[in-house]
Design a protein around this motif. Structure first.
Motif, PDB file in Angstrom:
ATOM      1  N   GLU A  18       0.837  -1.208   0.000  1.00  0.00           N
ATOM      2  CA  GLU A  18       0.000   0.000   0.000  1.00  0.00           C
ATOM      3  C   GLU A  18       0.870   1.255   0.000  1.00  0.00           C
ATOM      4  OE1 GLU A  18      -3.170   2.339   2.894  1.00  0.00           O
ATOM      5  OE2 GLU A  18      -2.695   0.244   3.318  1.00  0.00           O
ATOM      6  N   TYR A  19       1.889   1.259   0.836  1.00  0.00           N
ATOM      7  CA  TYR A  19       2.802   2.407   0.951  1.00  0.00           C
ATOM      8  C   TYR A  19       3.458   2.739  -0.394  1.00  0.00           C
ATOM      9  CZ  TYR A  19       6.987   4.946   2.610  1.00  0.00           C
ATOM     10  OH  TYR A  19       8.000   5.857   2.807  1.00  0.00           O
ATOM     11  N   ALA A  20       3.786   1.705  -1.162  1.00  0.00           N
ATOM     12  CA  ALA A  20       4.445   1.907  -2.455  1.00  0.00           C
ATOM     13  C   ALA A  20       3.562   2.653  -3.448  1.00  0.00           C
ATOM     14  CB  ALA A  20       4.876   0.567  -3.040  1.00  0.00           C
ATOM     15  N   THR A  21       2.250   2.743  -3.181  1.00  0.00           N
ATOM     16  CA  THR A  21       1.343   3.463  -4.081  1.00  0.00           C
ATOM     17  C   THR A  21       1.240   4.949  -3.717  1.00  0.00           C
ATOM     18  OG1 THR A  21      -0.657   3.093  -2.744  1.00  0.00           O
ATOM     19  CG2 THR A  21      -0.049   1.375  -4.352  1.00  0.00           C
ATOM     20  N   TRP A  22       1.836   5.354  -2.600  1.00  0.00           N
ATOM     21  CA  TRP A  22       1.750   6.752  -2.181  1.00  0.00           C
ATOM     22  C   TRP A  22       2.536   7.641  -3.147  1.00  0.00           C
ATOM     23  CZ3 TRP A  22       2.332   7.526   3.807  1.00  0.00           C
ATOM     24  CH2 TRP A  22       1.323   6.819   4.463  1.00  0.00           C
ATOM     25  N   PRO A  23       2.196   8.930  -3.201  1.00  0.00           N
ATOM     26  CA  PRO A  23       2.948   9.852  -4.059  1.00  0.00           C
ATOM     27  C   PRO A  23       4.409   9.953  -3.606  1.00  0.00           C
ATOM     28  CG  PRO A  23       0.938  10.886  -3.195  1.00  0.00           C
ATOM     29  CD  PRO A  23       1.085   9.573  -2.506  1.00  0.00           C
ATOM     30  N   GLU A  24       5.300  10.168  -4.564  1.00  0.00           N
ATOM     31  CA  GLU A  24       6.717  10.304  -4.245  1.00  0.00           C
ATOM     32  C   GLU A  24       6.926  11.467  -3.281  1.00  0.00           C
ATOM     33  OE1 GLU A  24      10.943  10.908  -6.577  1.00  0.00           O
ATOM     34  OE2 GLU A  24       9.206  10.191  -7.665  1.00  0.00           O
ATOM     35  N   GLY A  25       7.765  11.258  -2.287  1.00  0.00           N
ATOM     36  CA  GLY A  25       8.038  12.297  -1.302  1.00  0.00           C
ATOM     37  C   GLY A  25       7.198  12.190  -0.044  1.00  0.00           C
ATOM     38  N   ASP A  65      34.330  -3.679   3.405  1.00  0.00           N
ATOM     39  CA  ASP A  65      33.162  -4.507   3.085  1.00  0.00           C
ATOM     40  C   ASP A  65      31.833  -3.901   3.522  1.00  0.00           C
ATOM     41  OD1 ASP A  65      34.661  -6.445   1.830  1.00  0.00           O
ATOM     42  OD2 ASP A  65      34.907  -7.652   3.646  1.00  0.00           O
ATOM     43  N   CYS A  66      31.834  -3.062   4.526  1.00  0.00           N
ATOM     44  CA  CYS A  66      30.584  -2.494   5.030  1.00  0.00           C
ATOM     45  C   CYS A  66      30.211  -1.244   4.242  1.00  0.00           C
ATOM     46  CB  CYS A  66      30.724  -2.148   6.508  1.00  0.00           C
ATOM     47  SG  CYS A  66      31.084  -3.571   7.555  1.00  0.00           S
ATOM     48  N   ARG A  67      28.898  -0.969   4.191  1.00  0.00           N
ATOM     49  CA  ARG A  67      28.396   0.225   3.499  1.00  0.00           C
ATOM     50  C   ARG A  67      27.670   1.119   4.485  1.00  0.00           C
ATOM     51  NH1 ARG A  67      25.923  -0.443  -1.840  1.00  0.00           N
ATOM     52  NH2 ARG A  67      25.595   1.784  -1.596  1.00  0.00           N
ATOM     53  N   VAL A  68      27.779   2.425   4.246  1.00  0.00           N
ATOM     54  CA  VAL A  68      27.070   3.433   5.028  1.00  0.00           C
ATOM     55  C   VAL A  68      25.991   4.029   4.136  1.00  0.00           C
ATOM     56  CG1 VAL A  68      27.276   5.606   6.273  1.00  0.00           C
ATOM     57  CG2 VAL A  68      29.173   3.989   6.277  1.00  0.00           C
ATOM     58  N   LEU A  69      24.756   4.084   4.645  1.00  0.00           N
ATOM     59  CA  LEU A  69      23.651   4.672   3.889  1.00  0.00           C
ATOM     60  C   LEU A  69      22.903   5.651   4.779  1.00  0.00           C
ATOM     61  CD1 LEU A  69      22.364   1.415   2.183  1.00  0.00           C
ATOM     62  CD2 LEU A  69      23.663   3.245   1.098  1.00  0.00           C
ATOM     63  N   ALA A  70      22.550   6.791   4.198  1.00  0.00           N
ATOM     64  CA  ALA A  70      21.815   7.818   4.932  1.00  0.00           C
ATOM     65  C   ALA A  70      20.374   7.877   4.436  1.00  0.00           C
ATOM     66  CB  ALA A  70      22.498   9.170   4.761  1.00  0.00           C
ATOM     67  N   ALA A  71      19.503   8.393   5.288  1.00  0.00           N
ATOM     68  CA  ALA A  71      18.085   8.541   4.940  1.00  0.00           C
ATOM     69  C   ALA A  71      17.942   9.455   3.724  1.00  0.00           C
ATOM     70  CB  ALA A  71      17.329   9.129   6.126  1.00  0.00           C
ATOM     71  N   PRO A  72      16.884   9.245   2.946  1.00  0.00           N
ATOM     72  CA  PRO A  72      15.819   8.271   3.179  1.00  0.00           C
ATOM     73  C   PRO A  72      16.106   6.928   2.516  1.00  0.00           C
ATOM     74  CG  PRO A  72      15.173   9.785   1.426  1.00  0.00           C
ATOM     75  CD  PRO A  72      16.548  10.200   1.884  1.00  0.00           C
ATOM     76  N   ILE A  73      16.041   5.860   3.301  1.00  0.00           N
ATOM     77  CA  ILE A  73      16.115   4.482   2.803  1.00  0.00           C
ATOM     78  C   ILE A  73      15.246   3.622   3.723  1.00  0.00           C
ATOM     79  CG2 ILE A  73      18.238   3.942   4.084  1.00  0.00           C
ATOM     80  CD1 ILE A  73      17.579   2.562   0.622  1.00  0.00           C
ATOM     81  N   ASP A  74      14.343   2.871   3.137  1.00  0.00           N
ATOM     82  CA  ASP A  74      13.455   2.029   3.939  1.00  0.00           C
ATOM     83  C   ASP A  74      14.175   0.748   4.347  1.00  0.00           C
ATOM     84  OD1 ASP A  74      11.279   3.785   3.765  1.00  0.00           O
ATOM     85  OD2 ASP A  74      10.685   2.969   1.824  1.00  0.00           O
TER      86      ASP A  74
END
Length: 197
Positions: A18-25, A65-74
């Motif tokens: 359901e969430y994937a159908t929301w508008p971008e942003g 080997d490790c990765r750093v990721l910043a928001a937004p990422i689910d």
């Protein structure tokens, strides 16, 4: 905190499909099918701290080997990347401010599947209770090894470590003039003078 649907009826559990159908942003975080946060855009102070942390961790992990990721990422906290899952069955996802992930198989096309090794949340008045309670409990339950709560207002960092019992234990509270050891990596230290302006 059950959200109401039409005519005052309880809303069915929220799913990622359901969430994937929301508008971008338009973003939200969900635990056990309940929306826990629909926070507005972060403040400049929040973004500055996030950027400085990203730089510090990013420089250390470059070429490793490790990765750093910043928001937004689910992040699908309780799913297993080795097993089949479908978005309509996912009722738990969060969007941490910063994550470190050492199992690259958890990094999917547009999400993280499984618990990160390290999670950092930067408090704001709108998210403080959620970060300290709901999300801390969820991160603990999911198996996150280290959890940082960064408090911009007081310029402190709380560090929680997963113990053998599976529970988080507060290992230290660090102020602006301190250097924080990152417990999963013996030679990684974050100088908070570079984080808090």
């Amino acid at each position: 905190m059950e959200e109401m649907g039409p005519l005052g009826k309880e809303r069915p559990p929220m799913t990622y499909k359901e969430y994937a159908t929301w508008p971008e942003g338009k973003r939200c975080e969900v635990l056990d099918g309940n929306i826990i946060s629909m926070a507005p855009s972060p403040t400049p102070e929040h973004q500055s701290i996030s950027l400085q942390l990203s730089i510090e961790f990013g420089m250390y992990f470059r070429g490793k080997d490790c990765r750093v990721l910043a928001a937004p990422i689910d992040v699908y906290l309780f799913e297993d990347h080795r097993k089949g899952w479908m978005d309509e069955n996912v009722r738990n996802w969060v969007c941490p401010d910063l994550v470190v992930i050492c199992d690259k198989n958890k990094i999917q096309k547009n999400r993280i599947v499984g618990a990160p090794d390290l999670v950092i949340e930067i408090l704001s008045p709108a998210t403080a209770k959620i970060d300290r309670m709901d999300k801390r409990i969820a991160y603990e339950r999911a198996g996150v090894k280290e959890y940082w709560i960064v408090d911009p207002a007081n310029q402190v960092v709380e560090v929680y470590l997963r113990e053998k019992t599976g529970k988080f234990e507060l290992r230290g509270v660090y102020s602006r003039d301190d250097t924080v050891p990152v417990h999963g990596w013996e030679d990684l230290f974050i100088d908070l003078r570079n984080i808090f302006e």
